[in-house]
Design an enzyme around this catalytic site. Structure first.
Site, short mmCIF file in Angstrom:
data_model
loop_
_atom_site.label_atom_id
_atom_site.label_comp_id
_atom_site.label_asym_id
_atom_site.label_seq_id
_atom_site.Cartn_x
_atom_site.Cartn_y
_atom_site.Cartn_z
N GLU A 52 48.67 47.18 46.51
CA GLU A 52 48.38 46.34 47.69
C GLU A 52 49.55 46.71 48.98
O GLU A 52 50.64 46.47 48.62
CB GLU A 52 47.82 45.00 47.89
CG GLU A 52 48.68 43.97 47.59
CD GLU A 52 48.12 42.59 47.78
OE1 GLU A 52 48.33 41.85 46.87
OE2 GLU A 52 47.25 42.64 48.49
N CYS A 248 43.88 41.17 50.06
CA CYS A 248 43.34 40.74 51.08
C CYS A 248 43.23 41.86 52.23
O CYS A 248 42.44 41.61 53.22
CB CYS A 248 44.09 39.64 51.65
SG CYS A 248 44.19 38.28 50.56
N ASN A 381 37.10 42.08 47.44
CA ASN A 381 38.21 41.62 47.09
C ASN A 381 38.11 40.51 46.12
O ASN A 381 37.62 40.34 45.02
CB ASN A 381 39.33 41.83 47.81
CG ASN A 381 40.61 41.12 47.25
OD1 ASN A 381 41.14 41.34 46.08
ND2 ASN A 381 41.55 40.29 47.83
N GLU A 382 38.53 39.56 46.89
CA GLU A 382 38.69 38.11 46.18
C GLU A 382 37.68 37.26 46.59
O GLU A 382 37.96 36.21 47.70
CB GLU A 382 40.08 37.44 46.29
CG GLU A 382 40.82 36.51 45.45
CD GLU A 382 42.13 36.04 45.62
OE1 GLU A 382 42.37 35.49 46.89
OE2 GLU A 382 42.86 36.14 44.83
#
Ligand code: AHR
Length: 661
Positions: A52, A248, A381-382
């Protein structure tokens, strides 16, 4: 992000938590392996990396470009640049965008000089300086045009401390239309914090755009290449996959700031620059990075290409119509989700489509006519909450209909056990999900206590991807305490290889002078890089993965006060080497004798070897001492099927035993 931090702190234990846990005395533990069992296949993707763009991981990191803000597109276009006005010189420096050569990055620099004196121009500071190596060549390039006055000969220099000249070149510019200019610079000394100076030779006005300085020595010598030492560290892990680009960063602080892969392919100069969300996130932590942007020199083509280079399965993550829920949490209404879904479908075409398809052609034009063989796609993603699963369902339906062969990865939220996680697991059975991405950032104790976590996993449900995890000690250093706890946890992933198919430490890269998050797997500066103690553990497990997980039982293990074992084990069969791979993690403060019962084979076993990682709990690998925590290999004397082995305190041992099976 802050809820994450308080969550982590709530778990916190001291650095000495491993040493301090009182252990209940036990007889010699026995580790029994059924070497003849059919076992479960271990996924080739069991150990991978999660890339990332955080901590200058992309721009200023693995992207080898040395000029920061060469496009002049940062919010403050002067960022990274300084005016050079030496004695006797006079002039001005501004910005314009008319007749821009790259319409999606339209701003360029305009230099007007009335007196040349000892030098007038501009200077770029790079990413906390530019790392330059003696004897290495650097390719300078830019777009330029003469707007007024005489033709110019640009004086291009690399400067070291006290402005000592490390390399120089003369670059003529006479065209009144945009022209690419270039020169090679040969460095006469090594300097971690060089700068680039460009000076004009005559009065007049000159426009400059897309200024670049690339080392010749990139990974595989590619022109828009990656930093060779950092890719080599990834290659040395033999990663089964690369998950990218986040994190993120996929979500963005707002939807406008989200990662849009289509903006990251095609000519590098025309990929629209945006601010990196880590530019503002955690501005109070680490080494702030007000100048952190995404130039997308590292874009989706480059990600796929490095996956192909390393033989790693690409695992791209796409925005699912939600901005980061720790930030704005902005949502795309369900009725307006189509363009987002189309981006996902087009991405599959970009990766796998024929050269005659719209996006397959783009890939081919960028130099890769062969498909990239995409098999996995992460949706979001999260993410968490009902809105995520509503959106996931829309994506999954469209992708399943067109590309049923693609395995879909869904998020289980940011924490490994909380209401968000529970909700995720109540929704997942209702949806077409192949793999669930679970994230665990927690203290070492959590990892020590959760080695058996997946023993309890429902075997009929989707597979598990432990997509982001790291043990956080209170200082958040990459020390052996954290790495050892992760090793204990990983034995549980291996034992449950029938259900756990992928895993990755997080985050991957961090620049010593520009990080926002720690711990990280690999640290670097402008010239050097080092794998951490955690990296040593990842590498050990990845290199000794094996193909089949064999049943293993530990009896009589020392236990902590909470009743949890502190001796961990897993076993695998390596088909081509025809070796039993036995891993033993001793999380106690003393050496531990272990009795090995290898059912299904008879001794003596010859040609075995042991590979051991052992260190003090506060041991770390640093740029100055990159091999502080490193494996030590030893040849084994012939052993019988009922051998004993003493594993050192706080250690990870891999035994490779050629056995008949
Ligand atoms: O790895 C750092 C961050 O942790 C990632 O961006 C995110 O997915 C998680 O919250």
């Amino acid at each position: 992000m802050s809820p994450r931090i308080s969550h982590v702190l709530a778990f916190a234990c001291s650095l000495s938590c491993l040493a301090a846990v009182p252990l209940v005395a036990a007889p010699t533990p026995t580790v029994t392996v059924d070497t003849a069992a059919a076992g479960a296949p271990i996924s080739p993707q069991m150990f991978g990396v999660f890339f990332e763009d955080i901590n200058f991981g992309g721009d200023g990191g693995i992207s080898a470009e040395l000029v920061k803000n060469g496009s002049f597109e940062f919010a403050d276009p002067i960022t990274g640049w300084r005016k050079v006005e030496r004695p006797g010189a006079a002039g001005s420096f501004g910005f314009a965008s008319a007749e821009a050569p790259f319409p999606r990055n339209p701003r360029y620099a305009r230099l007007t000089v009335s007196a040349v004196g000892e030098g007038f121009g501009l200077r770029n500071d790079g990413y906390r300086g530019m790392g330059v190596t003696q004897g290495a060549r650097y390719a300078f390039s830019a777009m330029a045009r003469v707007v007024a006055g005489e033709a110019q000969t640009l004086h291009v220099e690399l400067l070291g401390a006290k402005d000592v000249v490390l390399a120089s070149a003369e670059v003529p510019v006479s065209a009144r239309t945009w022209t690419r200019i270039s020169a090679d610079l040969l460095a006469n000394a090594t300097e971690p914090k060089a700068t680039l100076r460009v000076q004009l030779s005559a009065p007049g006005t000159l426009d400059l755009e897309a200024v670049s300085l690339m080392p010749h020595d990139t990974w595989k010598g590619r022109r828009n290449g990656l930093r060779a030492d950092l890719v080599q560290l990834l290659a040395d892990l033999k990663p089964g996959f690369i998950r990218f680009p986040g994190g993120c960063i996929v979500e963005g602080r707002t939807l406008e700031n989200r990662y849009q892969w289509k903006n990251t392919v095609g000519p590098v100069e025309n990929r629209p620059v945006i601010y990196n969300r880590w530019n503002v996130e955690f501005a109070d932590r680490g080494k702030g990075a007000y100048d952190y942007y995404q130039s997308f020199r590292l874009g989706f083509f480059e990600y796929f290409q490095v996956c192909a280079d390393l033989g790693a399965a690409p695992v791209p993550i796409i925005n699912c119509g939600m901005a980061c829920q720790f930030n704005s949490g902005e949502l795309v209404p369900l009725a307006e989700l189509d363009p987002y879904v189309q981006d996902a479908l087009d991405l599959i075409e970009f990766a796998n489509g024929s050269v005659s398809s719209t996006w397959g052609r783009v890939r081919a034009e960028m130099g890769h006519p062969e498909p990239f063989g995409l098999k996995f796609l992460g949706i979001g993603n999260e993410q968490w909450g009902p809105q995520y699963f509503e959106r996931y369902a829309v994506f999954a339906k469209a992708i399943r209909a067109r590309y049923p062969e693609i395995q879909l990865i869904t998020s289980a939220g940011p924490f490994p056990e909380d209401p968000k996680f529970q909700l995720a697991w109540s929704e997942i059975p209702k949806l077409p999900v192949d793999i669930v991405d679970e994230h665990s950032y927690a203290p070492p104790e959590w990892f020590l206590n959760n080695s058996q976590r997946y023993d309890r996993q429902d075997r009929k449900g989707p597979k598990i991807f432990v997509g982001e995890y790291a043990a956080h000690v209170p200082t958040r250093r990459n020390n052996w305490t954290s790495a050892l706890a992760e090793a204990a946890f990983i034995t549980g992933l291996e034992r449950n290889a029938d259900v756990v198919v992928m895993s990755a430490y997080a985050p991957l890269l961090a620049h010593m002078d520009a990080w926002q998050w720690n711990p990280n797997l690999i640290w670097f500066d402008n010239l050097r890089s080092a794998g951490t103690a955690n990296y040593a553990v990842q590498r050990l497990f990845s290199l000794h993965r094996g193909d089949i997980a064999l049943p293993i039982k530990v009896e009589g293990a020392p236990v902590a006060e909470n009743g949890q074992p502190r001796l961990y084990a897993s076993a695998a069969w390596d088909k081509s080497a025809r070796e039993l791979i036995l891993k033993l993690v001793n999380a106690t403060a003393g050496p531990q004798e272990v009795s090995l019962a290898l059912a299904g084979t008879s001794g003596p076993i010859r040609g075995g070897r042991a590979i051991v990682l052992a260190a003090a709990l506060d041991a770390e690998n640093t740029l100055d001492q990159p091999a502080g925590v490193a494996p030590v290999e030893e040849a084994l004397e012939p052993v019988g099927a009922g051998a004993r082995r003493t594993v050192p305190a706080h250690s990870v041992t891999v035994l490779r035993l050629p056995v008949a099976r």
